[in-house]
Design a protein around this motif. Structure first.
Motif, PDB file in Angstrom:
ATOM      1  N   LYS A  54       0.833  -1.204   0.000  1.00 43.26           N
ATOM      2  CA  LYS A  54       0.000   0.000   0.000  1.00 43.26           C
ATOM      3  C   LYS A  54       0.871   1.259   0.000  1.00 43.26           C
ATOM      4  N   ALA A  55       1.922   1.261   0.813  1.00 42.24           N
ATOM      5  CA  ALA A  55       2.837   2.404   0.837  1.00 42.24           C
ATOM      6  C   ALA A  55       3.504   2.581  -0.522  1.00 42.24           C
ATOM      7  N   LEU A  56       3.912   1.466  -1.123  1.00 42.74           N
ATOM      8  CA  LEU A  56       4.537   1.510  -2.446  1.00 42.74           C
ATOM      9  C   LEU A  56       3.570   2.056  -3.486  1.00 42.74           C
ATOM     10  N   ASP A  57       2.325   1.653  -3.389  1.00 38.95           N
ATOM     11  CA  ASP A  57       1.280   2.131  -4.289  1.00 38.95           C
ATOM     12  C   ASP A  57       1.184   3.655  -4.258  1.00 38.95           C
ATOM     13  N   LEU A  58       1.158   4.211  -3.057  1.00 41.22           N
ATOM     14  CA  LEU A  58       1.043   5.665  -2.903  1.00 41.22           C
ATOM     15  C   LEU A  58       2.272   6.388  -3.451  1.00 41.22           C
ATOM     16  N   VAL A  59       3.445   5.844  -3.174  1.00 37.54           N
ATOM     17  CA  VAL A  59       4.682   6.488  -3.627  1.00 37.54           C
ATOM     18  C   VAL A  59       4.783   6.479  -5.150  1.00 37.54           C
ATOM     19  N   ILE A  60       4.450   5.335  -5.769  1.00 43.71           N
ATOM     20  CA  ILE A  60       4.534   5.252  -7.232  1.00 43.71           C
ATOM     21  C   ILE A  60       3.553   6.213  -7.884  1.00 43.71           C
TER      22      ILE A  60
END
Length: 204
Positions: A54-60
């Motif tokens: 989820k964190a990766l999703d937001l950053v990308i």
């Protein structure tokens, strides 16, 4: 410098995502859960992966928006659940392949990482065939891909050494928080380095 400027545009998304991920990951190791036949470590590992993706999703997504010159914090939070399941699927598949490569012999796992820098970016960007899109992006900018991969490999090696030192001197949840915090910000910078190359090959 370009990556640093793009990150500045999206700090309102990156900082909360990275810090919250580090905090939650640290909570999951409180009490030092161990392996064996206990179900608890398995549940915690699944939760850890869900939070990380989820964190990766937001950053990308923040990186993709920053590449266009504007970052909509509210828009990112509201729309990101749409592709979350698909990103989970691809992230899990990539994790399994990389883990298999690292288990058999370290080099195959590293090669998989080196040749898939755009894979999860393609997923978040809505590409119907992320694997093809990943290799298309590499083929369109092979020189930049190679130079960036080598540079990031060197940085990742240094980070691994620092992570080992961190766990040697600091243990438990504090060590986890520090490690995830450092990993999160470095991974964000890596993402903001790859995204402009990706967008150059896949304009929208």
């Amino acid at each position: 410098m370009i990556a640093a400027f793009k990150v500045k545009l999206a700090w309102a998304i990156i900082v909360p995502a990275v810090v919250l991920n580090a905090f939650l990951q640290a909570l999951l190791v409180l009490g030092n859960p161990v392996g064996g036949w206990s179900l608890t470590p398995i549940v915690f590992a699944v939760l850890s992966f869900l939070i990380l993706v989820k964190a990766l999703d937001l950053v990308i997504l923040a990186a993709l928006q920053a590449a266009a010159g504007a970052v909509d914090f509210r828009g990112v939070i509201l729309i990101r659940w749409r592709q979350y399941g698909r990103l989970l699927f691809w992230a899990l598949g990539l994790l399994i392949v990389v883990a298999a490569g690292l288990t058999l012999y370290v080099v195959p796992g590293l090669i998989v990482l080196a040749i898939t820098p755009y894979l999860l970016i393609a997923v978040v960007d809505g590409e119907s065939s992320p694997i093809k899109a990943n290799f298309r992006a590499i083929g369109s900018r092979p020189g930049r891909w190679l130079i960036t991969t080598i540079a990031m490999g060197a940085i990742a090696g240094l980070l691994w050494v620092l992570a080992v030192a961190n766990t040697f001197f600091i243990t438990g949840a504090p060590a986890s928080f520090i490690a995830w915090l450092a990993f999160g910000f470095i991974a964000s910078w890596f993402t903001f380095t790859w995204v402009p190359i990706w967008r150059g090959a896949n304009p929208k």
